[in-house]
Write a protein that holds these residues in place. Structure first.
Motif, PDB file in Angstrom:
ATOM      1  N   ALA A  52       0.857  -1.188   0.000  1.00 28.10           N
ATOM      2  CA  ALA A  52       0.000   0.000   0.000  1.00 28.10           C
ATOM      3  C   ALA A  52       0.890   1.233   0.000  1.00 28.10           C
ATOM      4  CB  ALA A  52      -0.917   0.010   1.223  1.00 28.10           C
ATOM      5  N   LEU A  53       0.324   2.361  -0.426  1.00 20.60           N
ATOM      6  CA  LEU A  53       1.019   3.641  -0.375  1.00 20.60           C
ATOM      7  C   LEU A  53       0.232   4.596   0.505  1.00 20.60           C
ATOM      8  CD1 LEU A  53       2.081   4.146  -4.120  1.00 20.60           C
ATOM      9  CD2 LEU A  53       3.542   3.479  -2.198  1.00 20.60           C
ATOM     10  N   ARG A  84      -0.096   6.880  -9.168  1.00 14.66           N
ATOM     11  CA  ARG A  84       0.982   5.910  -9.317  1.00 14.66           C
ATOM     12  C   ARG A  84       0.606   4.571  -8.683  1.00 14.66           C
ATOM     13  NH1 ARG A  84       6.591   5.869 -10.263  1.00 14.66           N
ATOM     14  NH2 ARG A  84       7.635   4.116  -9.249  1.00 14.66           N
ATOM     15  N   ALA A  85      -0.208   4.608  -7.633  1.00 14.67           N
ATOM     16  CA  ALA A  85      -0.569   3.389  -6.915  1.00 14.67           C
ATOM     17  C   ALA A  85      -1.376   2.433  -7.779  1.00 14.67           C
ATOM     18  CB  ALA A  85      -1.360   3.749  -5.656  1.00 14.67           C
ATOM     19  N   LEU A 124      -3.227  -0.503  -6.089  1.00 18.73           N
ATOM     20  CA  LEU A 124      -2.818  -0.684  -4.697  1.00 18.73           C
ATOM     21  C   LEU A 124      -3.725   0.101  -3.755  1.00 18.73           C
ATOM     22  CD1 LEU A 124       1.079  -0.272  -4.869  1.00 18.73           C
ATOM     23  CD2 LEU A 124      -0.185  -2.397  -4.464  1.00 18.73           C
ATOM     24  N   VAL A 132      -4.549   2.814  -1.068  1.00 20.96           N
ATOM     25  CA  VAL A 132      -3.903   4.088  -0.747  1.00 20.96           C
ATOM     26  C   VAL A 132      -4.585   4.712   0.462  1.00 20.96           C
ATOM     27  CG1 VAL A 132      -3.123   4.579  -3.096  1.00 20.96           C
ATOM     28  CG2 VAL A 132      -5.370   5.372  -2.351  1.00 20.96           C
TER      29      VAL A 132
END
Length: 206
Positions: free
Chosen positions: A56-57, A146-147, A150, A152
């Motif tokens: 994750a980000l 960008r994720a 993913l 976030v």
């Protein structure tokens, strides 16, 4: 062990915390045990430093409030990140994350975060607030894009807002206070990431 990444050479497992500035990275790192911190630069211009593989980000740092319900030192956990051209990215388990931060004694609210390419001030705050946004930053939408698929999350500690302009001598004191709050967010971030992996609220997937 945590790391302040200067490049994207090696993949990282688990969640990765992203901070625009070194002062933000140093603050949040104080409460982290196993989560790496990547300094992505002003407006996330160095987002290429982020690893290609992670769980994750999470963007963490300072932000500006858009309405009077958020005051300096409060924490906004984004439930969605709004970016250019009307893009909206839902955040993963925001109320779970907010609950963990509240457990640590922080004043936390949940709501939309908007990313702009400039510092928001004056009447522009009211324009964004009328659209439902609670706070503004200049990096989270870049990181969210960008994720891709993913999970976030975004956590912003308020420094300025209506009645507390950024370009004011009082900003120095508010900034120092916000840094102390930011330094307390790490343990909650790590607890949230564990719960996220385990299923948490069951709302992690986008």
């Amino acid at each position: 062990m945590t790391a302040d990444r200067e490049d994207g050479d090696a993949p990282m497992l688990g969640p990765v915390v992203c901070a625009a500035l070194r002062v933000e990275a140093r603050a949040v790192r104080r409460g982290l045990i196993r989560t790496p911190v990547v300094v992505v630069g002003y407006r996330a211009r160095r987002a290429d430093r982020l690893p290609d593989a992670c769980a994750a980000l999470v963007t963490v740092g300072f932000g500006g409030a858009l309405d009077g319900r958020l005051r300096p030192g409060d924490v906004l956990v984004a439930d969605e990140i709004r970016g250019p051209e009307g893009t909206v990215v839902p955040c993963s388990a925001p109320r779970l994350l907010a609950g963990e931060l509240i457990r640590d004694g922080l004043n936390v609210q949940v709501g939309p975060l908007v990313t702009t390419d400039h510092v928001v001030h004056g009447k522009e705050r009211a324009v964004w607030a009328a659209q439902g946004a609670r706070a503004a930053d200049m990096e989270s939408a870049v990181i969210a894009a960008r994720a891709a698929t993913l999970p976030v999350a975004a956590v912003r500690v308020v420094v300025d807002g209506p009645g507390h302009p950024l370009w004011h001598p009082g900003t120095i004191g508010r900034g120092l206070a916000a840094r102390r709050v930011l330094a307390r967010t790490g343990p909650a971030l790590e607890r949230w990431s564990v719960l996220l992996v385990r299923g948490g609220e069951g709302t992690a997937a986008r």
